[in-house]
Design an enzyme around this catalytic site. Structure first.
Site, PDB file in Angstrom:
ATOM      1  N   SER A 187       2.078   4.927  -0.685  1.00 38.82           N
ATOM      2  CA  SER A 187       1.984   4.410   0.619  1.00 38.82           C
ATOM      3  C   SER A 187       2.200   5.639   1.288  1.00 38.82           C
ATOM      4  O   SER A 187       1.986   7.302   1.186  1.00 38.82           O
ATOM      5  CB  SER A 187       2.555   3.334   0.268  1.00 38.82           C
ATOM      6  OG  SER A 187       2.233   2.479   2.315  1.00 38.82           O
ATOM      7  N   ASP A 421      -7.847  -2.128  -0.766  1.00 36.85           N
ATOM      8  CA  ASP A 421      -7.048  -1.559   0.321  1.00 36.85           C
ATOM      9  C   ASP A 421      -7.044  -1.807   1.836  1.00 36.85           C
ATOM     10  O   ASP A 421      -7.468  -0.751   2.115  1.00 36.85           O
ATOM     11  CB  ASP A 421      -5.701  -0.819  -0.174  1.00 36.85           C
ATOM     12  CG  ASP A 421      -4.333   0.060   0.497  1.00 36.85           C
ATOM     13  OD1 ASP A 421      -4.240  -0.973   1.192  1.00 36.85           O
ATOM     14  OD2 ASP A 421      -4.234   1.086   0.732  1.00 36.85           O
ATOM     15  N   HIS A 446      -3.749  -1.495  -3.016  1.00 30.15           N
ATOM     16  CA  HIS A 446      -2.677  -0.477  -2.549  1.00 30.15           C
ATOM     17  C   HIS A 446      -2.030  -0.041  -3.601  1.00 30.15           C
ATOM     18  O   HIS A 446      -1.138  -0.551  -4.620  1.00 30.15           O
ATOM     19  CB  HIS A 446      -1.635  -1.467  -1.760  1.00 30.15           C
ATOM     20  CG  HIS A 446      -0.904   0.029  -0.437  1.00 30.15           C
ATOM     21  ND1 HIS A 446      -1.573   0.610  -0.247  1.00 30.15           N
ATOM     22  CD2 HIS A 446       0.805  -0.022  -0.239  1.00 30.15           C
ATOM     23  CE1 HIS A 446      -0.969   1.043   0.842  1.00 30.15           C
ATOM     24  NE2 HIS A 446       0.543   0.732   0.310  1.00 30.15           N
TER      25      HIS A 446
END
Length: 492
Positions: A187, A421, A446
């Site tokens: 991320s 995602d 994700h």
């Protein structure tokens, strides 16, 4: 102020918040995070004993020479020596580039790093991002956030320099100067890992950037792309579920406008406190949907769980009743904490975040909410007394014409994504060169590839991780071959 992007672990605290219209942050966009939870930045997870915590006396300002620049603060980092062969074998160091949370939660979740260490006899290093967790300058969060002069050191550029300094110092102390370092992050941490490789190629020989939306700035990625993927996830799961959600927003407004309408909605949706507006409820529902899509990973598959409840409501249940059933399946009783989120000048995320994410009236299953940079700027000016720099990320780290740029000077980066995602819309999804590669799965979401491998993992996830292991193995083999060649050259 530099404006940047900030990031299935059951131990972490859920903080599902409804964001009011006064905030500049999009009301139905999940903050980034490697872990499938929205967590307090200072929330802690107890780690096994092989994970040992240390503190490093870190430089406050790496880029100027004013007297105050030499101030230091205690930066937390964690080391796991369990698999390391030691410096004499040039065994690798795998470093997690800390993101927008305390480092213990990431160390607990990112079990793929442990797998890498066991395969390659590596040292594990997890570095906490400045201003998060326990790595807060000026002695306390209250003091660090007391004015923008002190917050001005809270940037990704400074964070990357922290990592470079700490790694260099650690390698020297361990007599491990010849041990190659590979950056890993998910991320926002994945963005940092890729930028770290580009900015400090003499520090790290490669990077694994999982679910890193480095292209979600300026107008590189369409504003609505995030919510288009959320919509796609739900629609592919169930057309009727998608239609119910799409219809629900106007139905909620209709009920709210009736006498005692908000009280009725509070009862239907089992809110812990009475609703103050229909907006509160709609924002909360939107957050639940984007959370479900962003972390639509096995074994729970939250989108399917929500849609199964919506579609499976008893015959005759109206739209609002079906949506309430989906919410209960997603979060569960006894009640839902639905409340306004007021932007705060004590929020790390509010200081860091500016992404042009929004959508129109008919391009997603959500009500229209276009991105408003002027509103975002006014919010930051009101909170912090500074003006945003929404274009600085692409100036500092690039992003435009990324194929030709990275083909010319980039190397040894894996960009991994799961196409369910929503943030994959801003990720690198095509190979740029032989050594800057994209690995993605159609079914994953994700940061799934950073989780601990298990015997029940689907074949597509196993394949993704094995590809990453193979590429990292090639990087290490190439490094060791050069090291050996240099050694022979000196002998000759």
């Amino acid at each position: 102020m530099e404006q940047q992007l900030s990031s299935g672990l059951s131990l972490l605290l859920l903080l599902f918040t409804a964001i009011s219209a006064s905030t500049a942050m999009h009301p139905s966009t999940r903050r980034l995070g490697v872990v499938g939870k929205l967590v307090e930045s200072d929330f802690e997870v107890e780690l096994p004993p092989e994970f040992v915590t240390y503190l490093y006396n870190q430089t406050l300002d790496h880029f100027s020479y004013r007297p105050e620049s030499y101030t230091t603060f205690q930066q937390r980092y964690i080391i796991n020596y369990e698999y390391w062969d030691g410096p004499n074998s040039s065994a690798p160091i795998f470093v997690y580039t800390g993101d927008e949370a305390g480092i213990t939660g990431v160390a607990a979740y990112a079990g793929f790093m442990v797998e890498l260490a066991s395969r390659f006899n590596g040292l594990l290093l997890y570095i906490e991002h400045r201003y998060y967790g326990e790595s807060v300058p000026f002695g306390s969060k209250d003091e660090a956030f007391s004015n923008t002069s002190k917050l001005g050191y809270f940037t990704s550029t400074q964070a990357l320099a922290d990592y470079a300094e700490l790694i260099t110092n650690l390698k020297k102390n361990l007599s491990a100067e010849n041990c190659p370092v590979i950056a890993i992050g998910g991320s926002y941490g994945g963005m940092l890992a890729s930028w770290f490789r580009l900015k400090y190629p003499h520090i790290v020989i490669g990077a694994l950037a999982s679910s890193a939306p480095i292209l979600y700035f300026d107008d590189i990625t369409p504003e609505n792309a995030y919510h288009v993927i959320v919509t796609k996830d739900f629609r592919e799961t169930s057309e009727s579920c998608y239609n119910t959600i799409r219809e629900s927003w106007s139905e909620i407004d209709k009920v709210a406008a009736e006498p005692n309408g908000l009280a009725n909605l509070s009862q239907i949706f089992m809110t812990c406190e009475p609703l103050n507006s229909s907006q509160e409820l709609k924002y909360y529902l939107a957050l639940r949907y984007v959370f479900s899509a962003q972390y639509d990973n096995p074994p729970t598959y939250p989108v399917k769980k929500v849609c199964r409840a919506i579609d499976g409501a008893p015959e005759g249940t109206d739209v609002i009743g079906r949506v309430a059933a989906g919410l209960n399946a997603s979060v569960g009783p006894p009640c839902h904490f639905v409340y306004d989120f007021i932007p705060s000048n004590m929020s790390e995320f509010q200081w860091q975040m500016v992404m042009p994410i929004g959508h129109g009236a008919n391009d997603t299953m959500f009500q229209a909410w276009p991105f408003d940079l002027n509103n975002h700027t006014k919010t930051c000016q009101g909170l912090f007394g500074v003006t945003t720099r929404p274009h600085w990320i692409t100036t500092e780290f690039g992003g435009r014409d990324i194929k030709s740029v990275l083909r010319n000077f980039g190397s040894n980066i894996i960009f991994s994504n799961g196409l369910r995602d929503p943030y994959s819309a801003g990720g690198v999804l095509q190979d740029i060169s032989d050594s800057v590669v994209a690995i993605y799965t159609d079914k994953g979401a994700h940061c799934l590839d950073l989780g601990t491998p298990t015997a029940t993992d689907p074949d597509w996830l196993v394949s993704q991780q094995e590809k990453e292991i193979k590429i990292i193995g090639l990087w290490l083999a190439e490094y060791n071959a050069r090291l050996l060649s240099n050694a022979y050259g000196r002998m000759g």
